[in-house]
Design an enzyme around this catalytic site. Structure first.
Site, PDB file in Angstrom:
ATOM      1  N   ASP A   5       0.812  -1.222   0.000  1.00 53.35           N
ATOM      2  CA  ASP A   5       0.000   0.000   0.000  1.00 53.35           C
ATOM      3  C   ASP A   5       0.841   1.267   0.000  1.00 53.35           C
ATOM      4  O   ASP A   5       0.441   2.298   0.552  1.00 53.35           O
ATOM      5  CB  ASP A   5      -0.958   0.013   1.214  1.00 53.35           C
ATOM      6  CG  ASP A   5      -1.869  -1.201   1.223  1.00 53.35           C
ATOM      7  OD1 ASP A   5      -2.240  -1.649   0.130  1.00 53.35           O
ATOM      8  OD2 ASP A   5      -2.195  -1.689   2.325  1.00 53.35           O
ATOM      9  N   LYS A  13       1.880   2.135  -5.088  1.00 47.89           N
ATOM     10  CA  LYS A  13       2.438   1.590  -6.341  1.00 47.89           C
ATOM     11  C   LYS A  13       1.503   1.882  -7.511  1.00 47.89           C
ATOM     12  O   LYS A  13       1.949   2.211  -8.610  1.00 47.89           O
ATOM     13  CB  LYS A  13       2.646   0.063  -6.206  1.00 47.89           C
ATOM     14  CG  LYS A  13       3.603  -0.321  -5.077  1.00 47.89           C
ATOM     15  CD  LYS A  13       3.666  -1.824  -4.886  1.00 47.89           C
ATOM     16  CE  LYS A  13       2.403  -2.435  -4.348  1.00 47.89           C
ATOM     17  NZ  LYS A  13       2.075  -2.064  -2.949  1.00 47.89           N
ATOM     18  N   GLY A  25      -4.629  -4.363  -3.742  1.00 49.09           N
ATOM     19  CA  GLY A  25      -5.597  -3.306  -4.027  1.00 49.09           C
ATOM     20  C   GLY A  25      -4.794  -2.080  -4.400  1.00 49.09           C
ATOM     21  O   GLY A  25      -4.172  -1.455  -3.540  1.00 49.09           O
ATOM     22  N   HIS A  26      -4.737  -1.766  -5.695  1.00 51.12           N
ATOM     23  CA  HIS A  26      -3.959  -0.614  -6.169  1.00 51.12           C
ATOM     24  C   HIS A  26      -4.940   0.471  -6.591  1.00 51.12           C
ATOM     25  O   HIS A  26      -5.648   0.328  -7.584  1.00 51.12           O
ATOM     26  CB  HIS A  26      -3.064  -1.025  -7.347  1.00 51.12           C
ATOM     27  CG  HIS A  26      -2.043  -2.067  -6.973  1.00 51.12           C
ATOM     28  ND1 HIS A  26      -1.217  -2.670  -7.878  1.00 51.12           N
ATOM     29  CD2 HIS A  26      -1.718  -2.607  -5.775  1.00 51.12           C
ATOM     30  CE1 HIS A  26      -0.429  -3.522  -7.254  1.00 51.12           C
ATOM     31  NE2 HIS A  26      -0.719  -3.518  -5.970  1.00 51.12           N
ATOM     32  N   GLN A  59       1.968  -6.007  -3.129  1.00 52.72           N
ATOM     33  CA  GLN A  59       2.462  -6.101  -1.750  1.00 52.72           C
ATOM     34  C   GLN A  59       3.779  -5.319  -1.606  1.00 52.72           C
ATOM     35  O   GLN A  59       3.963  -4.338  -2.310  1.00 52.72           O
ATOM     36  CB  GLN A  59       2.612  -7.572  -1.313  1.00 52.72           C
ATOM     37  CG  GLN A  59       1.285  -8.306  -1.182  1.00 52.72           C
ATOM     38  CD  GLN A  59       0.726  -8.840  -2.485  1.00 52.72           C
ATOM     39  OE1 GLN A  59       1.425  -9.491  -3.222  1.00 52.72           O
ATOM     40  NE2 GLN A  59      -0.535  -8.580  -2.766  1.00 52.72           N
TER      41      GLN A  59
HETATM   42  P1  GDP Z   1      -0.721   0.322  -3.529  1.00 49.18           P
HETATM   43  O1  GDP Z   1      -1.369  -0.935  -3.078  1.00 49.18           O
HETATM   44  O2  GDP Z   1       0.752   0.363  -3.281  1.00 49.18           O
HETATM   45  O3  GDP Z   1      -1.061   0.687  -4.951  1.00 49.18           O
HETATM   46  O4  GDP Z   1      -1.326   1.477  -2.613  1.00 49.18           O
HETATM   47  P2  GDP Z   1      -2.891   1.662  -2.251  1.00 49.18           P
HETATM   48  O5  GDP Z   1      -3.589   2.121  -3.475  1.00 49.18           O
HETATM   49  O6  GDP Z   1      -3.412   0.454  -1.561  1.00 49.18           O
HETATM   50  O7  GDP Z   1      -2.807   2.777  -1.135  1.00 49.18           O
HETATM   51  C1  GDP Z   1      -2.338   4.056  -1.417  1.00 49.18           C
HETATM   52  C2  GDP Z   1      -3.510   5.055  -1.200  1.00 49.18           C
HETATM   53  O8  GDP Z   1      -3.002   6.368  -1.093  1.00 49.18           O
HETATM   54  C3  GDP Z   1      -4.502   5.087  -2.350  1.00 49.18           C
HETATM   55  O9  GDP Z   1      -5.773   5.371  -1.845  1.00 49.18           O
HETATM   56  C4  GDP Z   1      -4.002   6.261  -3.218  1.00 49.18           C
HETATM   57  O10 GDP Z   1      -5.049   6.877  -3.962  1.00 49.18           O
HETATM   58  C5  GDP Z   1      -3.487   7.194  -2.159  1.00 49.18           C
HETATM   59  N1  GDP Z   1      -2.321   7.994  -2.552  1.00 49.18           N
HETATM   60  C6  GDP Z   1      -1.303   7.686  -3.377  1.00 49.18           C
HETATM   61  N2  GDP Z   1      -0.381   8.667  -3.366  1.00 49.18           N
HETATM   62  C7  GDP Z   1      -0.830   9.615  -2.507  1.00 49.18           C
HETATM   63  C8  GDP Z   1      -0.294  10.854  -2.039  1.00 49.18           C
HETATM   64  O11 GDP Z   1       0.783  11.280  -2.389  1.00 49.18           O
HETATM   65  N3  GDP Z   1      -1.034  11.535  -1.112  1.00 49.18           N
HETATM   66  C9  GDP Z   1      -2.242  11.084  -0.676  1.00 49.18           C
HETATM   67  N4  GDP Z   1      -2.896  11.817   0.241  1.00 49.18           N
HETATM   68  N5  GDP Z   1      -2.774   9.919  -1.090  1.00 49.18           N
HETATM   69  C10 GDP Z   1      -2.074   9.200  -1.986  1.00 49.18           C
HETATM   70  P1  IMO Z   2      -0.983  -4.178  -2.203  1.00 49.83           P
HETATM   71  O1  IMO Z   2      -0.513  -4.759  -3.532  1.00 49.83           O
HETATM   72  C1  IMO Z   2      -0.953  -4.619   2.127  1.00 49.83           C
HETATM   73  C2  IMO Z   2      -0.934  -8.735   3.657  1.00 49.83           C
HETATM   74  C3  IMO Z   2      -2.151  -9.207   4.427  1.00 49.83           C
HETATM   75  C4  IMO Z   2      -1.481 -10.157   5.400  1.00 49.83           C
HETATM   76  C5  IMO Z   2      -0.402 -10.812   4.533  1.00 49.83           C
HETATM   77  C6  IMO Z   2      -0.805 -12.148   3.936  1.00 49.83           C
HETATM   78  O2  IMO Z   2      -2.274  -3.461  -2.292  1.00 49.83           O
HETATM   79  O3  IMO Z   2       0.119  -3.410  -1.587  1.00 49.83           O
HETATM   80  P2  IMO Z   2      -2.395 -12.810   1.933  1.00 49.83           P
HETATM   81  O4  IMO Z   2      -3.854 -12.591   1.706  1.00 49.83           O
HETATM   82  O5  IMO Z   2      -1.525 -12.198   0.886  1.00 49.83           O
HETATM   83  O6  IMO Z   2      -2.044 -14.246   2.166  1.00 49.83           O
HETATM   84  O7  IMO Z   2      -2.069 -12.044   3.318  1.00 49.83           O
HETATM   85  O8  IMO Z   2      -0.136  -9.893   3.489  1.00 49.83           O
HETATM   86  N1  IMO Z   2      -1.239  -8.200   2.313  1.00 49.83           N
HETATM   87  C7  IMO Z   2      -1.178  -6.900   1.992  1.00 49.83           C
HETATM   88  N2  IMO Z   2      -0.956  -5.822   2.765  1.00 49.83           N
HETATM   89  N3  IMO Z   2      -1.126  -4.483   0.807  1.00 49.83           N
HETATM   90  C8  IMO Z   2      -1.316  -5.562   0.005  1.00 49.83           C
HETATM   91  O9  IMO Z   2      -1.330  -5.483  -1.335  1.00 49.83           O
HETATM   92  C9  IMO Z   2      -1.400  -6.839   0.604  1.00 49.83           C
HETATM   93  N4  IMO Z   2      -1.615  -8.092   0.133  1.00 49.83           N
HETATM   94  C10 IMO Z   2      -1.497  -8.907   1.186  1.00 49.83           C
HETATM   95  O10 IMO Z   2      -2.782  -8.123   5.088  1.00 49.83           O
HETATM   96  O11 IMO Z   2      -0.834  -9.445   6.418  1.00 49.83           O
HETATM   97 MG    MG Z   3      -2.884  -1.578  -1.795  1.00 53.23          MG
END
Ligand code: GDP
Ligand code: IMO
Ligand code: MG
Length: 441
Positions: free
Chosen positions: A13, A16, A40-41, A224
């Protein structure tokens, strides 16, 4: 042309999805190399929010080719939902999306086993997303997994399904006291999924090798993060795949000799979802402040993310394991209101100062972060477009983090939307994608 791996440097999270979305205009192909719909991206385009789970974030840019590589595990029902929802929102998949015939399938018994195993672990549960990703990789390693190509051969698919069901039902019944599955209840829906997905299933390693040979630029989109890697993460509190840069070669079939660089993605602080060590974790009000400002709730499960300060020990470890050439630092704006910001530079363990990330659970649980205190900038950075327009204290914070982890930053994100992005001049990013320079002007 450049082929670049994008890897999360913390516990997932990191943003990416946003970083891949910002870079996609400068490449031809985006490929996911591991994980599944546990990811979840989130990508925000104007007022619209997209959450990509199995499909690369590049798909939102018309004409970009997106690949689900062989290292990914695919839940076909979830993938079809994702595809339908994208199509409804005007995204063109035909001719742009390709699924590896060697990617393994998540079968209905995998989430059931995932949940049953978590319940049995009790206090030592991993806190998985419950999507069945771990059990699907177990079958892959045990050589009983069912692959995308098998879906297209009804006789073979039935044979493999029957053998798996016989074994999984015993496990579910006798070890976990959980409900079992019938072959027919899976066969029907999966054959329908086969019909749906068939046009997209192909030899993606061959496609990639041709495209790389033709000089196409490629982003390898990690899911991840480094600390969740099956070998290099905080085992057993990890996901079941190779999230780190090495996974990009095995998870796509592109040889390491054809990959040019690695971009780490890091938040300006740290978060973790699920169980396991998190040395800089904050509790109470301090955690709640970051959680609220950063909207730190899981995109897949809705769980509140654990929040803490930036950990430079983890940062240096991620640089070492992945060989980052440079880092994209996200969510700087989330710290805008802090009067004081802490940065972990080392851990204290029974009187010893540890500067390398320890690999023993016993040490993680006891190690105390050693903090350096920095003063906050207490000004909004949201929407700032150039480094020189950032408050001086925010620049000092960035310089210190970059110095502590030992690599330059080339992109700073100050908001979820595409435009809230600062590109640093003369960085590895502008060398890889020279057209980025015009975006800097
Ligand atoms: P990922 O799994 O690495 O793609 O990250 P996620 O999408 O799960 O979590 C990142 C969250 O932060 C998402 O809701 C993005 O829309 C948000 N986000 C990304 N970059 C920024 C930033 O620079 N500032 C803020 N406030 N939110 C951001
Ligand atoms: P993105 O790509 C954050 C964590 C779960 C748990 C561990 C194992 O959005 O960054 P799993 O279901 O993969 O067997 O769970 O990994 N986990 C993540 N944490 N971002 C993710 O994906 C994750 N995908 C799995 O919370 O701790
Ligand atoms: Mg994510």
């Amino acid at each position: 042309m450049s082929t670049i791996i994008v890897v999360g440097s913390q516990w997932g999270d990191e943003g990416k999805g946003k970083v891949v979305d910002v870079l996609t205009p400068y490449v031809d192909v985006v490929v996911r190399y591991q994980g599944g719909n546990n990811a979840g991206h989130t990508v925000v385009v104007g007022r619209e929010k997209f959450v990509l789970q199995s499909i690369p974030s590049g798909i939102l840019h018309p004409g970009r080719r997106c690949i689900i590589g062989c290292g990914v595990v695919v839940d076909p029902a979830s993938l079809i939902d994702e595809m339908e929802s994208l199509v409804q929102r005007g995204v063109v998949l035909d001719g742009n999306l390709f699924i590896s015939k060697n990617a393994h399938l998540i079968m209905p018994y995998h989430p059931a086993l995932d949940r049953a195993s978590e319940a049995k672990l009790g206090k030592r549960r991993i806190g998985t997303t419950g999507k069945g990703v771990g059990p699907a990789y177990v079958d892959k390693a045990a050589r009983v997994g069912i692959r995308m190509a098998d879906l297209l051969d009804e006789r073979l698919f039935r044979e493999k399904l029957e053998a798996n069901i016989a074994e999984k039902n015993r496990l579910l019944r006798e070890i976990y006291d959980a409900p079992t599955f019938a072959v027919e209840e899976i066969l029907g829906p999966y054959l329908r999924y086969a019909g749906w997905l068939a046009p997209y299933i192909t030899d993606t390693a061959l496609l990639l090798s041709r495209w790389v040979a033709a000089g196409y630029s490629v982003l390898f989109e990690g899911a991840q993060g480094t600390m969740l890697d099956i070998d290099h993460g905080t085992y057993p509190y990890i996901t079941s795949s190779s999230t780190t840069a090495g996974g990009a070669a095995t998870g796509t079939g592109v040889p390491p000799t054809r990959i040019h660089g690695v971009l780490g993605v890091s938040k300006a602080y740290a978060t973790r979802v699920g169980g396991g060590p998190f040395p800089t974790e904050l509790q109470g009000e301090a955690a709640e402040l970051i959680r609220a400002r950063g909207n730190e709730y899981g995109a897949v499960t809705g769980r509140p993310r654990r929040c803490g300060w930036f950990d430079a020990v983890v940062g240096r470890y991620a640089v070492r394991i992945n060989g980052f050439d440079t880092i994209a630092l996200t969510k700087l704006d989330v710290l805008d209101d802090c009067d004081v910001i802490l940065v972990c530079t080392a851990y204290r363990y029974r009187g010893d100062l540890l500067t390398e990330f320890p690999d023993e659970e016993r040490i993680w649980n006891e190690a105390q972060p050693v903090y350096e205190e920095m003063s906050g900038w207490e000004t909004s950075t949201a929407g700032v477009r150039t480094l020189s327009d950032l408050p001086a204290k925010a620049r000092q914070y960035l310089d210190r983090l970059s110095e502590l982890v030992g690599v330059p930053f080339s992109l700073i994100s100050t908001g979820a939307v595409r435009d809230d992005t600062i590109l640093c001049e003369d960085s590895p990013l502008t060398r890889w994608f020279p057209a980025l320079r015009s975006a800097l002007l």
